[in-house]
Design a protein around this motif. Structure first.
Motif, PDB file in Angstrom:
ATOM      1  N   ASP A 225      48.333  30.414  46.127  1.00 57.57           N
ATOM      2  CA  ASP A 225      48.008  31.833  46.221  1.00 57.57           C
ATOM      3  C   ASP A 225      49.096  32.615  46.945  1.00 57.57           C
TER       4      ASP A 225
ATOM      5  N   THR B 113      43.845  46.668  48.461  1.00 63.39           N
ATOM      6  CA  THR B 113      44.814  45.784  47.844  1.00 63.39           C
ATOM      7  C   THR B 113      45.151  44.706  48.861  1.00 63.39           C
TER       8      THR B 113
ATOM      9  N   MET C  26      47.355  30.818  35.669  1.00 62.42           N
ATOM     10  CA  MET C  26      47.327  31.117  37.091  1.00 62.42           C
ATOM     11  C   MET C  26      48.249  30.150  37.846  1.00 62.42           C
TER      12      MET C  26
ATOM     13  N   GLY D 291      39.588  36.324  44.240  1.00 60.92           N
ATOM     14  CA  GLY D 291      40.768  36.580  43.428  1.00 60.92           C
ATOM     15  C   GLY D 291      41.972  35.784  43.870  1.00 60.92           C
ATOM     16  N   LEU D 292      42.189  35.679  45.174  1.00 59.14           N
ATOM     17  CA  LEU D 292      43.341  34.940  45.685  1.00 59.14           C
ATOM     18  C   LEU D 292      43.223  33.444  45.420  1.00 59.14           C
TER      19      LEU D 292
ATOM     20  N   ARG E 160      50.382  36.178  45.848  1.00 55.30           N
ATOM     21  CA  ARG E 160      49.438  36.741  44.880  1.00 55.30           C
ATOM     22  C   ARG E 160      48.809  38.007  45.457  1.00 55.30           C
ATOM     23  N   THR E 161      48.609  39.002  44.600  1.00 52.24           N
ATOM     24  CA  THR E 161      47.999  40.268  45.002  1.00 52.24           C
ATOM     25  C   THR E 161      46.772  40.541  44.142  1.00 52.24           C
ATOM     26  N   VAL E 162      45.708  41.019  44.772  1.00 57.13           N
ATOM     27  CA  VAL E 162      44.503  41.400  44.050  1.00 57.13           C
ATOM     28  C   VAL E 162      44.046  42.783  44.509  1.00 57.13           C
TER      29      VAL E 162
ATOM     30  N   ARG F 173      40.533  42.317  40.607  1.00 54.86           N
ATOM     31  CA  ARG F 173      41.446  42.099  39.497  1.00 54.86           C
ATOM     32  C   ARG F 173      42.851  41.979  40.055  1.00 54.86           C
ATOM     33  N   GLU F 174      43.721  41.394  39.251  1.00 53.78           N
ATOM     34  CA  GLU F 174      45.136  41.410  39.581  1.00 53.78           C
ATOM     35  C   GLU F 174      45.733  42.717  39.091  1.00 53.78           C
TER      36      GLU F 174
ATOM     37  N   THR G  50      47.307  41.082  49.583  1.00 50.82           N
ATOM     38  CA  THR G  50      48.382  40.177  49.182  1.00 50.82           C
ATOM     39  C   THR G  50      48.405  38.972  50.112  1.00 50.82           C
TER      40      THR G  50
END
Length: 311
Positions: free
Chosen positions: A5, A39, A1, A116-117, A8-10, A305-306, A41
């Motif tokens: 962040d 989604t 990882m 997630g981020l 980063r997208t989740v 999730r990514e 970002t």
């Protein structure tokens, strides 16, 4: 990882929920198979882009007051890390203002997006997520099943909100009848009495205990197990059409209850065939003006999730 962040997208998916389930006021909740998906970002600090499609899209703010955006910022503050800018693209399937946990789902979606981020920088445990969700939503009965799936019992002890997840008997077949009208939770709660009799309290304790057995082991007991004396009758005046449909369905032997704060009606049928029969009764009673959602119990709860490579 990556350490930051930035960029980063989740992807997040959160189920609808139905709380109370009749007698389990502010305690029991069930995750159902209709979803909000988004989604998210991370952008440069101060940037904010929000787009919404699907159910209730025209009613949802796309500025800093957006509940998902506010929840993400709240989660970052809880771990002492400045929040990034955000791009949020939401596709909503959960009806808004209908007693199916749309606000709880938005809170859970924001927390899971933050989880997630923040991966690799800070950890949000299940306990943290439930605590933060309850702080934002006010009570854990909707957010617990949205987070963890299945049937949940939620309570608050001296330290924090707690939950227990249970698996639902495969013979339980939910169907939700959704009207065109809406009802705010605050309005639905405002009509409740501040005190109840000992007789009514004992009645609901017995039915709540029976409901756990009915949902996990004996679906044939669902009609008796969904009787309630704490909130549904008191909300009837504010939701006469909902009350009439619940009574019509129960008179025909279906375990019908107000879904959450209403005005939707949840039927916990003891098999797919009975669910279709319930839909026919509702169709006749409402003259087709309510939408029937044939759903399953969601056992996973919210997920983050990514995006997959190349997706």
């Amino acid at each position: 990882m990556q350490a930051s962040d930035g960029a980063r997208t989740v992807e997040v998916r959160v189920p609808a929920t139905s709380a109370n389930l009749g007698p389990g006021f502010d305690t029991l909740g069930l995750a159902l198979s209709v979803y909000d998906e988004l989604t998210v970002t991370a952008l440069e600090a101060g940037e904010l882009e929000i787009s919404v499609e699907g159910t209730g899209a025209d009613e949802i703010p796309t500025d800093a007051s957006n509940l998902i955006a506010r929840t993400i910022r709240y989660a970052y503050e809880s771990v002492g890390i400045p929040a990034p800018g955000l791009r949020i693209a939401a596709n909503n399937g959960i009806p808004h203002g209908r007693g199916l946990g749309s606000s709880g789902a938005a809170v859970v979606a924001g927390l899971l997006a933050a989880k997630g981020l923040l991966a690799g920088r800070a950890e949000l445990s299940d306990t943290d997520l439930l605590r933060l969700a309850t702080e934002l939503e006010g009570h854990p009965d909707n957010v617990a099943p949205a987070l963890f799936g299945g049937l949940t019992i939620a309570w608050t002890d001296e330290e924090s909100p707690q939950h227990k997840k249970l698996l639902v008997h495969r013979g339980v077949a939910p169907v939700v009848f959704v009207p065109q009208s809406t009802m705010s939770t605050s309005t639905a709660r405002s009509v409740l009495d501040p005190a109840v009799s000992r007789e009514d309290a004992v009645f609901n304790v017995s039915r709540s205990a029976l409901l756990i057995a009915a949902l996990t082991q004996s679906p044939d007991l669902l009609l008796a197990a969904t009787e309630d004396r704490l909130h549904q009758d008191r909300r009837a005046e504010a939701m006469p059409e909902t009350d009439a449909l619940v009574r019509a369905l129960r008179a025909r032997g279906f375990a019908a209850v107000v879904s959450g704060a209403g005005p939707s009606v949840l039927v916990l049928a003891d098999g797919p065939g009975r669910r279709l029969e319930a839909a026919a009764v509702a169709e006749e009673h409402t003259r087709g003006s309510w939408q029937a959602l044939m759903l399953a119990v969601d056992f996973m709860g919210g997920t983050v999730r990514e995006p997959a490579e190349g997706a």
